[in-house]
Design an enzyme around this catalytic site. Structure first.
Site, PDB file in Angstrom:
ATOM      1  CG  PHE A  64      -1.775   1.027   1.297  1.00 54.87           C
ATOM      2  CD1 PHE A  64      -3.010   1.051   0.405  1.00 54.87           C
ATOM      3  CD2 PHE A  64      -1.918   1.866   2.338  1.00 54.87           C
ATOM      4  CE1 PHE A  64      -3.976   2.049   0.367  1.00 54.87           C
ATOM      5  CE2 PHE A  64      -2.851   2.897   2.458  1.00 54.87           C
ATOM      6  CZ  PHE A  64      -3.846   3.160   1.242  1.00 54.87           C
ATOM      7  CB  SER A  76       2.392  -4.512   2.947  1.00 56.61           C
ATOM      8  OG  SER A  76       1.396  -3.702   3.524  1.00 56.61           O
ATOM      9  CG  MET A  77      -2.793  -3.809   1.413  1.00 57.23           C
ATOM     10  SD  MET A  77      -3.925  -2.396   0.833  1.00 57.23           S
ATOM     11  CE  MET A  77      -4.662  -1.837   2.201  1.00 57.23           C
ATOM     12  CD1 TRP A 107      -2.818  -4.922   7.006  1.00 59.40           C
ATOM     13  CD2 TRP A 107      -4.307  -4.915   5.446  1.00 59.40           C
ATOM     14  NE1 TRP A 107      -4.028  -4.378   7.476  1.00 59.40           N
ATOM     15  CE2 TRP A 107      -4.820  -4.215   6.229  1.00 59.40           C
ATOM     16  CE3 TRP A 107      -4.913  -5.163   4.206  1.00 59.40           C
ATOM     17  CZ2 TRP A 107      -6.003  -3.639   6.265  1.00 59.40           C
ATOM     18  CZ3 TRP A 107      -6.225  -4.600   4.026  1.00 59.40           C
ATOM     19  CH2 TRP A 107      -6.920  -3.831   5.052  1.00 59.40           C
ATOM     20  CG  ASP A 147       3.833  -5.896  10.518  1.00 60.31           C
ATOM     21  OD1 ASP A 147       3.361  -4.680  10.781  1.00 60.31           O
ATOM     22  OD2 ASP A 147       3.485  -6.559   9.576  1.00 60.31           O
ATOM     23  CG  HIS A 196       4.075  -3.493   7.501  1.00 61.21           C
ATOM     24  ND1 HIS A 196       3.502  -4.765   7.284  1.00 61.21           N
ATOM     25  CD2 HIS A 196       3.897  -2.941   6.581  1.00 61.21           C
ATOM     26  CE1 HIS A 196       2.787  -4.503   6.252  1.00 61.21           C
ATOM     27  NE2 HIS A 196       2.879  -3.349   5.951  1.00 61.21           N
TER      28      HIS A 196
END
Length: 293
Positions: A93, A161-162, A186, A207, A239
């Site tokens: 993201f 992440s995303m 995520w 994270d 993270h």
């Protein structure tokens, strides 16, 4: 083409699953098939910043593709080694391909064609990033300038992440993928029980954006044990650990990709039973640890 599963789980597991009507290991010829490339691995070779293959980089402009935002392709220059497995990487993201630019050439130099992509927008959610990973994989294998160098049946996805959540989405949507590696992933969805792609989930102990207890660990726990899954928690890492050179991320990603994309059982030693806890690793679990070999 189905996956050629390395001899990861042993005879006892094959017998037990065979009784349930599930076969992990195909016929003898298929079980011994391998797309192994490069010299025998060692701990130092998979920790090295560059592997044994010289690579070349080319850029795919956003304007020339649809379904994702373009990217950079890193491909081995050796034309005598046949086709290579492919790896597509997505950022997280608000991030761009530059956030994963350290990992792409590192993987390519170990004998993969790697496509480090931008997404359509930096705010795209995991489901969209999953579709974009698959669109990029299709472009790489079917229309890119290096398509003749790529084995379209041996493709893996990686994301942060995303983008890591998108990696899980892509693996769930396309069972033909050979491997998936979500990095500090995520996703609002926590269950990926339908994924049949060998998946290595890498989380980070510190994270606070995608805490391990509510993201990486539930993702790992939801995955089926077969044909292979592993969970690695980076000790003390944040993270954003995947956004800068990280030897632990690289070495276990290389090993996972070699084992499942190249069916190269020489790399099994690094993921089964895997690392113990220490300065770099807080926790490691894999299905192979629980099955006699």
């Amino acid at each position: 083409m189905g996956k050629v599963i390395p001899k990861l789980f042993g005879i006892a597991a094959a017998v037990a699953l065979g009784g349930a009507g599930i076969t992990l290991i195909p016929d003898a010829d298929a079980a011994t098939a391998s797309f192994a490339k490069g010299p025998a691995p060692s701990n130092s070779s998979i920790e090295a910043v560059r592997g044994p293959f010289a690579i070349a980089e080319s850029t795919v402009s956003r304007a020339s593709v649809s379904g994702f935002g373009g990217g950079d392709i890193y491909a081995p220059t050796d034309t005598s080694a046949g086709t290579f497995g492919a790896v597509v990487i997505a950022p997280g993201f608000t991030a761009r391909k530059s956030s994963m630019a350290w990992l792409a050439p590192r993987l390519a130099s170990q004998g993969f064609v790697v496509f480090n992509i931008d997404t359509l927008t930096t705010s795209d959610q995991p489901a969209s990033r999953g579709r974009q990973l698959l669109a990029a994989a299709d472009f790489l294998t079917q229309r890119s300038s290096v398509r003749a160098r790529v084995d379209p049946n041996r493709v893996a996805v990686v994301g942060h992440s995303m983008g890591g959540g998108g990696t899980l989405e892509a693996a769930q949507s396309r069972p033909a993928l050979q491997a998936a590696i979500p990095l500090t992933p995520w996703n609002l969805s926590k269950s990926f029980s339908r994924v049949t792609v060998p998946t290595l989930v890498i989380g980070a102990e510190a994270d606070t954006i995608a805490p391990v207890r509510s993201h990486s660990r539930p993702f790992f726990q939801s995955l089926p044990a077969a044909p292979g899954k592993a969970f690695l928690e980076l000790n003390g890492a944040s993270h954003f650990a995947p956004n800068t050179p990280n030897t632990t991320i690289a070495k276990f990603s290389i090993s996972w990709l070699k084992l499942f994309v190249d069916d190269d059982t020489r790399y099994r030693q690094f993921v089964c039973p895997g690392p113990g806890t220490g300065a770099a690793v807080q926790e490691y679990r894999a299905t192979c640890d629980q099955i006699s070999q």
